[in-house]
Write a protein that holds these residues in place. Structure first.
Motif, short mmCIF file in Angstrom:
data_model
loop_
_atom_site.label_atom_id
_atom_site.label_comp_id
_atom_site.label_asym_id
_atom_site.label_seq_id
_atom_site.Cartn_x
_atom_site.Cartn_y
_atom_site.Cartn_z
N ARG A 21 0.76 -1.40 0.08
CA ARG A 21 0.12 0.03 0.09
C ARG A 21 0.93 1.78 -0.04
O ARG A 21 0.10 2.22 -0.37
CB ARG A 21 -1.18 0.05 1.03
N TYR A 57 -14.10 -9.91 2.96
CA TYR A 57 -11.95 -10.21 4.09
C TYR A 57 -12.13 -10.35 5.70
O TYR A 57 -13.00 -9.63 6.22
CB TYR A 57 -11.42 -9.32 2.90
N ASP A 79 -3.57 -4.34 5.63
CA ASP A 79 -5.59 -3.86 5.43
C ASP A 79 -6.08 -3.30 7.08
O ASP A 79 -5.96 -3.91 7.67
CB ASP A 79 -6.99 -5.12 5.64
#
Ligand SMILES: NC(=O)c1ccc[n+]([C@@H]2O[C@H](COP(=O)([O-])OP(=O)(O)OC[C@H]3O[C@@H](n4cnc5c(N)ncnc54)[C@H](O)[C@@H]3O)[C@@H](O)[C@H]2O)c1
Length: 319
Positions: free
Chosen positions: A154, A216, A284
């Motif tokens: 990311r 998820y 995440d």
């Protein structure tokens, strides 16, 4: 005609809503886009404004030199704002376009600042809640400096936006300018790219197509979701202020992803929505919720009006 605004990424989800807002206010608008994630269809309802010359659509990569098209601003009313919104925004897109993402939030932003200074306009840069990374405080106030991995999947996005913020700060110091930025938290609404991979559009399209909704991890991670109209009204207020400091914009109602799926079930009453769990992607964030204290005080009377269920119903109506 009133003044002019320039929107980079004007054919994207948020950019197209900014274009629409300023056209409705009577401005001339220049929308620049390279269509790497945006779509021509996002502004196709403005054919009349294009033929009147009130909306200029320019296909260009804003990380490259602006010399070939920036002259168009000389034939329009004075430029008041440059909204620098060009950038891939969702993980699948910015991971596919990592170098382009780094470029557009640094070199592209540099071109936006130079152009704004030349025309005496103010840049508003689309920063993001991702500058907080995987936060260790919840909700996140603007004073929180973040917990960001600079070397991971990311980082091309998170660090590009952090660089963009530093560029605005330093540019303002050096040139005594008043450019600003907003830290946008998860926003949803009509004209989101269906291939974008962000959770609301994903689940909504799956529900629409009678497919299982993919969650998820356990679905316990939290997000806060802002309907696009609330966000745009906050951005416009910020642009018209003389603020230069970062301000969080979003919605401060926090939901788990499982609660989002349950809310969708209350809308799709004619079907049973199945759920399929997939592994949690790397890095995440577990929770994300803006502290909106500053926005509500400095942009008063701004506050998000549209709650999740109502926003989902509005978005479904536009699919
Ligand atoms: N939607 C959100 O929830 C959210 C949250 C935080 C920050 N943001 C920021 O807001 C901005 C807009 O996001 P969005 O959700 O509308 O994404 P989007 O992908 O729908 O829009 C981005 C637009 O920028 C264009 N673009 C990208 N690189 C370009 C380049 N080099 N030259 C010209 N055009 C280019 C794309 O084609 C697209 O039209 C982005 O800067 C994003 O980082 C969005």
């Amino acid at each position: 005609m009133k003044k002019t605004v320039l929107v980079t990424g004007g054919f994207g989800f948020l950019g197209s809503h900014l274009v629409e807002h300023f056209l409705k206010e009577g401005f001339a608008v220049v929308a620049v886009d390279n269509f790497c994630t945006g779509s021509r269809s996002n502004l196709e309802h403005f054919k009349a404004e294009i033929s009147q010359g009130r909306l200029k659509a320019i296909e260009a990569d804003v990380s490259q030199t602006w010399d070939s098209w920036v002259g168009v601003l000389e034939s329009l009313p004075p430029l008041s704002f440059v909204f620098h919104f060009a950038s891939p925004a969702s993980p699948p897109h910015y991971q596919r376009l990592g170098l382009e993402t780094l470029a557009v939030n640094s070199i592209g932003l540099g071109h936006a600042l130079k152009t704004a200074d030349r025309f005496g306009a103010r840049v508003i840069f689309a920063s993001t809640s991702e500058v907080y990374g995987d936060p260790s405080v919840n909700p996140q106030p603007e004073t929180y400096w973040g917990n960001v991995n600079s070397f991971g999947v990311r980082s091309c996005y998170d660090e590009a936006k952090r660089f963009g913020e530093a560029l605005i700060y330093t540019h303002n110091q050096k040139h005594q300018t008043q450019h600003g930025l907003v830290r946008i938290f998860n926003t949803y609404g009509p004209r989101m790219n269906p291939a974008d991979g962000r959770v609301i559009i994903n689940l909504l399209l799956q529900a629409e197509k009678h497919e299982p909704m993919t969650l998820y991890g356990s679905g316990d991670q939290t997000r806060s979701f802002c309907y696009v109209d609330d966000l745009i009204s906050g951005i416009v207020k910020y642009a018209r202020s003389n603020l230069t400091r970062p301000i969080n914009l979003g919605n401060d109602h926090e939901f788990t992803i499982s609660q989002l799926a349950e809310t969708l079930q209350t809308i799709y009453t004619d079907r049973k929505l199945e759920i399929k769990h997939l592994p949690l992607p790397q890095d995440d964030p577990k929770q994300r919720k803006p502290d909106l204290t500053l926005a509500k005080r400095l942009l008063s009377p701004w506050t998000p009006q549209i709650q999740l269920r109502e926003g989902l119903i509005k978005m479904r109506a536009c699919l």
